[in-house]
Design a protein around this motif. Structure first.
Motif, PDB file in Angstrom:
ATOM      1  N   PHE A 144     -14.582   8.865  -5.513  1.00 38.38           N
ATOM      2  CA  PHE A 144     -14.226   7.521  -4.969  1.00 38.38           C
ATOM      3  C   PHE A 144     -14.408   7.484  -3.524  1.00 38.38           C
ATOM      4  O   PHE A 144     -15.186   6.256  -3.193  1.00 38.38           O
ATOM      5  N   MET A 153     -11.802  13.213  -8.765  1.00 38.29           N
ATOM      6  CA  MET A 153     -12.174  11.758  -8.710  1.00 38.29           C
ATOM      7  C   MET A 153     -11.878  11.039  -7.380  1.00 38.29           C
ATOM      8  O   MET A 153     -12.704  10.048  -6.962  1.00 38.29           O
ATOM      9  N   GLN A 211     -17.329   4.356  -3.061  1.00 37.24           N
ATOM     10  CA  GLN A 211     -16.301   3.223  -3.014  1.00 37.24           C
ATOM     11  C   GLN A 211     -16.933   2.022  -3.399  1.00 37.24           C
ATOM     12  O   GLN A 211     -16.645   1.408  -4.423  1.00 37.24           O
ATOM     13  N   LEU A 252     -18.835   2.833 -15.272  1.00 36.58           N
ATOM     14  CA  LEU A 252     -17.706   2.169 -16.392  1.00 36.58           C
ATOM     15  C   LEU A 252     -17.647   3.444 -17.344  1.00 36.58           C
ATOM     16  O   LEU A 252     -16.614   3.749 -17.479  1.00 36.58           O
ATOM     17  N   ILE A 290       2.200   1.692  -3.375  1.00 36.24           N
ATOM     18  CA  ILE A 290       1.321   2.183  -4.474  1.00 36.24           C
ATOM     19  C   ILE A 290       0.816   3.557  -3.932  1.00 36.24           C
ATOM     20  O   ILE A 290       0.516   4.187  -4.896  1.00 36.24           O
ATOM     21  N   LEU A 291       0.804   4.007  -2.774  1.00 37.51           N
ATOM     22  CA  LEU A 291       0.113   5.334  -2.392  1.00 37.51           C
ATOM     23  C   LEU A 291       1.499   6.277  -2.503  1.00 37.51           C
ATOM     24  O   LEU A 291       1.142   7.493  -2.557  1.00 37.51           O
ATOM     25  N   ILE A 328     -18.598   1.763  -6.984  1.00 36.64           N
ATOM     26  CA  ILE A 328     -17.589   1.765  -7.782  1.00 36.64           C
ATOM     27  C   ILE A 328     -16.748   0.566  -8.241  1.00 36.64           C
ATOM     28  O   ILE A 328     -16.835   0.034  -9.247  1.00 36.64           O
ATOM     29  N   ILE A 329     -16.393  -0.015  -7.006  1.00 38.98           N
ATOM     30  CA  ILE A 329     -15.679  -1.321  -6.964  1.00 38.98           C
ATOM     31  C   ILE A 329     -16.621  -2.047  -7.572  1.00 38.98           C
ATOM     32  O   ILE A 329     -16.453  -3.038  -8.443  1.00 38.98           O
ATOM     33  N   ALA A 359       0.785  -1.144  -0.087  1.00 41.09           N
ATOM     34  CA  ALA A 359       0.018   0.028  -0.071  1.00 41.09           C
ATOM     35  C   ALA A 359       0.773   1.377   0.095  1.00 41.09           C
ATOM     36  O   ALA A 359       0.780   2.314  -0.681  1.00 41.09           O
ATOM     37  N   ILE A 414      -7.003  15.121  -9.924  1.00 41.06           N
ATOM     38  CA  ILE A 414      -7.202  13.838  -9.340  1.00 41.06           C
ATOM     39  C   ILE A 414      -8.272  14.047  -8.251  1.00 41.06           C
ATOM     40  O   ILE A 414      -8.942  13.071  -8.061  1.00 41.06           O
ATOM     41  N   MET A 441     -15.939   6.780 -15.772  1.00 46.78           N
ATOM     42  CA  MET A 441     -14.451   6.435 -15.448  1.00 46.78           C
ATOM     43  C   MET A 441     -13.618   6.707 -17.114  1.00 46.78           C
ATOM     44  O   MET A 441     -12.475   7.422 -16.940  1.00 46.78           O
ATOM     45  N   MET A 446     -17.368  -1.719 -11.474  1.00 48.06           N
ATOM     46  CA  MET A 446     -15.892  -2.058 -12.123  1.00 48.06           C
ATOM     47  C   MET A 446     -16.221  -3.679 -12.403  1.00 48.06           C
ATOM     48  O   MET A 446     -15.781  -4.149 -13.360  1.00 48.06           O
ATOM     49  N   VAL A 447     -16.193  -4.341 -11.386  1.00 44.88           N
ATOM     50  CA  VAL A 447     -16.251  -5.834 -11.384  1.00 44.88           C
ATOM     51  C   VAL A 447     -17.356  -6.491 -12.297  1.00 44.88           C
ATOM     52  O   VAL A 447     -17.016  -7.149 -13.216  1.00 44.88           O
ATOM     53  N   ALA A 469     -16.945  -6.001 -15.764  1.00 42.48           N
ATOM     54  CA  ALA A 469     -15.768  -6.807 -16.655  1.00 42.48           C
ATOM     55  C   ALA A 469     -16.305  -8.201 -16.774  1.00 42.48           C
ATOM     56  O   ALA A 469     -16.029  -8.805 -17.701  1.00 42.48           O
TER      57      ALA A 469
END
Lengths: 288, 366
Positions: A271, A267, A275, A213, A24-25, A278-279, A21, A264, A216, A282-283, A286
């Protein structure tokens, strides 16, 4: 049975997860910290908190917002208008088209459906050059500006987003029992009202998925608006504005990172509030 | 009832007539506009409102159709009105440019007009251009490395995030965060990280005080790092969903039979999420192929290759998508760019069909 992991495993995986993390951050940390610095502190020590001040942040933001190449508020407004209007139109037109395709099992509806599905593999690069000339010629012919205009860009997003929207909505409408529509029809409800009063309200959750989707994609998209709006045009979306801003300021990292921070932030705020949706969106998008 | 129907019929026909008049007038003005013949009406220059007339005319025709009192055809009229907006935009933005584009690739199109038909010579030019061949190979390498790396990293992250972990919600959100941000902004953020921050470390540790972006091979690895960083979190989410579909009983049964963690992973979890693996490898494949924004913002495609097919290249980090863009937009060679784009389309279609066939045949075996 020993399904509960050991404490040591738990601690190790927590430490690993934290390290990842942090990695990534870290770039986000760099953006925030260096957007608050004057240029000399960035060259001196880009990682440390040395020279960070709120007043410097405001002065950087002020420089960026009023920069002639960036024109933040104008670009932000164009981005919002293009994204929101495209999403509304895609949800409405996409729902209408998907409903008609799903409820009419004829040759033409199958042909249209397969045209939409197979178009999803077409890369944007294969159509972009001819798209510019088509938009230019069609716009000149009918006397409506399609290039360098917000309505033209929205039109293009409706065309390119249509396939995926119809695909996902179609899968959902299949699962709505046809008896509902028959019942409404027997009660004397005309077909257009069946759609708006019965089907559309049921589509709400999947419209949220589709809008996440599409949203974004449209908000972050660079290539399409840069080609249709042009990089010198008065109308710009945020990614296009950032690109032309950086092109003119390659060395002033405090300003570039302040501009990145401005782009940024909306967004990230959205988010934080949405959250889960959105998660999940997105899943779902897909997998379907 | 009867009066109502006849009233409706009058409005409907009025709408249809007015709409058709508007459309005809707009089209007439369209054809006249090129010939500098302006018609004035009550002091207005009519050619200025021809766009508006077209839109209003189309709306009036649709309204007339909608109100047309018919029992038998009403459903068909509604179907038409409902399909029209999306199909129209789809045809104008995708189908027509695709067909025109394929046609243009056989001509000497310069973005505006065509002088002559040149057959396959644009394709021949593309194939004989070392820079283009180089970017195909580079893209192929990038796609293969990325498919493996993104999927492995994402799968490991998914295993981590689906284990019993404190603060798992935070970690998932944090890993997904880079995906929210567009490639252009990401590219510049990482350009800063590589050329201003990482330089200090490589300078101190390896005595290499240059930005890794100035070296072609290292810059290519930099693009991979950024892409994995951006994309792994998203693929991780899909793997988590897949892993959650593996029934708990099966894993418990395996544990009772004495399977250790590695056995459970390779013999049970991976075979059971084969369909998820298909989806994820398809997504990573197509997205890596079309990668453009990060490439443009991070390196701009620059980089030197001293000898490739006997020539010196300056596009050492330029992938296919960016190569097409620079050919057409920067070098202003539209017909060559379009020919490359058609080849790009064919390669992408072939590879993705092949990929789906291969991975889904595995699915059946499992």
């Amino acid at each position: 049975m020993n399904t509960e992991p050991k404490t040591s495993t738990k601690v190790i995986s927590f430490i690993v997860a934290t390290c990842i993390a942090l990695y990534i951050l870290f770039p986000f940390y760099l953006v925030v910290v260096n957007a608050c610095k004057a240029p000399m502190y960035i060259t001196e020590s880009p990682v440390s908190m040395n020279g960070v001040s709120i007043s410097q942040l405001f002065s950087n933001l002020n420089d960026v917002i009023h920069n002639v190449h960036f024109q933040f508020w104008y670009a932000f407004g164009s981005s919002v208008v293009i994204t929101v209007v495209s999403l509304v139109l895609l949800a409405l037109f996409g729902g209408m088209a998907a409903w008609v395709i799903c409820r009419n099992k004829t040759v033409w509806s199958t042909v249209i459906y397969f045209a939409f599905i197979s178009s999803m593999i077409i890369p944007f690069q294969a159509v972009m050059l001819a798209l510019i000339s088509t938009f230019r010629d069609a716009g000149n012919f009918v006397g409506i500006a399609m290039l360098r205009s917000i309505p033209g860009t929205i039109f293009a997003y409706c065309g390119f987003g249509g396939a995926m929207t119809v695909f996902i909505l179609n899968g959902f409408i299949k699962g709505i029992p046809y008896e509902l529509e028959e019942a409404a029809s027997i009660d004397g409800c005309p077909p257009e009202q069946i759609f708006f009063r019965v089907i559309l309200p049921l589509l709400k959750p999947v419209i949220v998925t589709v809008s996440i989707l599409n949203g974004m994609w449209i908000w972050n998209d660079y290539l399409l608006p840069s080609l249709l709006l042009g990089s010198n045009s008065a109308v710009k979306t945020l990614p296009v504005a950032i690109q032309s801003f950086v092109g003119s300021f390659v060395t002033q990292w405090n300003l570039i990172l302040a501009a990145a921070l401005l782009t940024i932030t909306p967004m990230v705020i959205i988010f934080l509030f949405a959250q889960k949706q959105i998660i999940a969106g997105m899943v779902d998008g897909a997998i379907k | 009832m009867n009066e109502n129907t006849s009233g409706k019929r009058v409005t409907s026909i009025a709408c249809l007539v007015a709409g058709v008049v508007c459309l005809v007038m707009a089209l007439y003005l369209d054809f006249m506009a090129g010939k500098d013949l302006d018609i004035f009406f009550l002091g207005f220059k009519l050619s200025g409102i021809r766009g508006a007339a077209l839109v209003v005319g189309a709306l009036l025709v649709l309204a007339g159709l909608y109100n047309y009192p018919t029992e038998t055809h009403h459903r068909n009229i509604i179907n038409f009105i409902f399909l029209f907006p999306l199909l129209f935009t789809f045809a104008v933005t995708v189908i027509i440019p695709l067909i025109l584009g394929i046609g243009y690739s056989f001509t000497d199109w310069d973005g505006i007009r065509i002088k002559e038909f040149v057959g396959l010579s644009n394709y021949a030019r593309a194939i004989h251009q070392p820079a283009f061949i180089y970017s195909i190979l580079l893209t192929a390498g990038f796609v293969i490395v990325n498919m493996i790396l993104v999927n492995v990293v994402a799968f490991l992250l998914a295993l981590l995030c689906s284990s019993k972990l404190r603060g798992v919600g935070f970690f998932r959100a944090a890993y997904f965060l880079p995906n929210l941000i567009g490639g252009i902004v990401l590219g510049y953020i990482w350009q800063f990280a590589f050329s201003k921050v990482l330089v200090n470390f490589t300078g101190a540790l390896f005595n290499y005080p240059y930005s890794i972006l100035s070296d072609t091979k290292l810059a290519f690895m930099g693009i991979i790092v950024v892409y994995v960083w951006q994309y792994a979190g998203y693929i991780m989410l899909i793997y988590i969903t897949g892993l959650n579909t593996v029934p708990r009983e099966v894993i418990e049964a395996a544990a009772i039979d004495g399977a250790n963690a590695v056995d459970t992973l390779f013999r049970i979890k991976i075979p059971m999420i084969a369909s998820t693996i298909t989806i994820c490898s398809f997504l990573t494949l197509t997205n890596a192929f079309k990668m453009f924004d990060v490439n443009l913002a991070l390196t701009g495609g620059n980089g030197t290759v001293t000898d490739f097919m006997g020539s010196r290249l300056t596009n050492g980090t330029e992938m296919l998508a960016l190569n097409i863009y620079t050919t057409a937009i920067n070098q202003n060679d539209y017909s060559l760019g379009q020919a490359k784009a058609v080849m790009f389309f064919i390669i992408l279609t072939a590879v993705s069909i092949l990929q789906v066939k291969v991975t889904s045949s595995r699915e059946v075996e499992a």
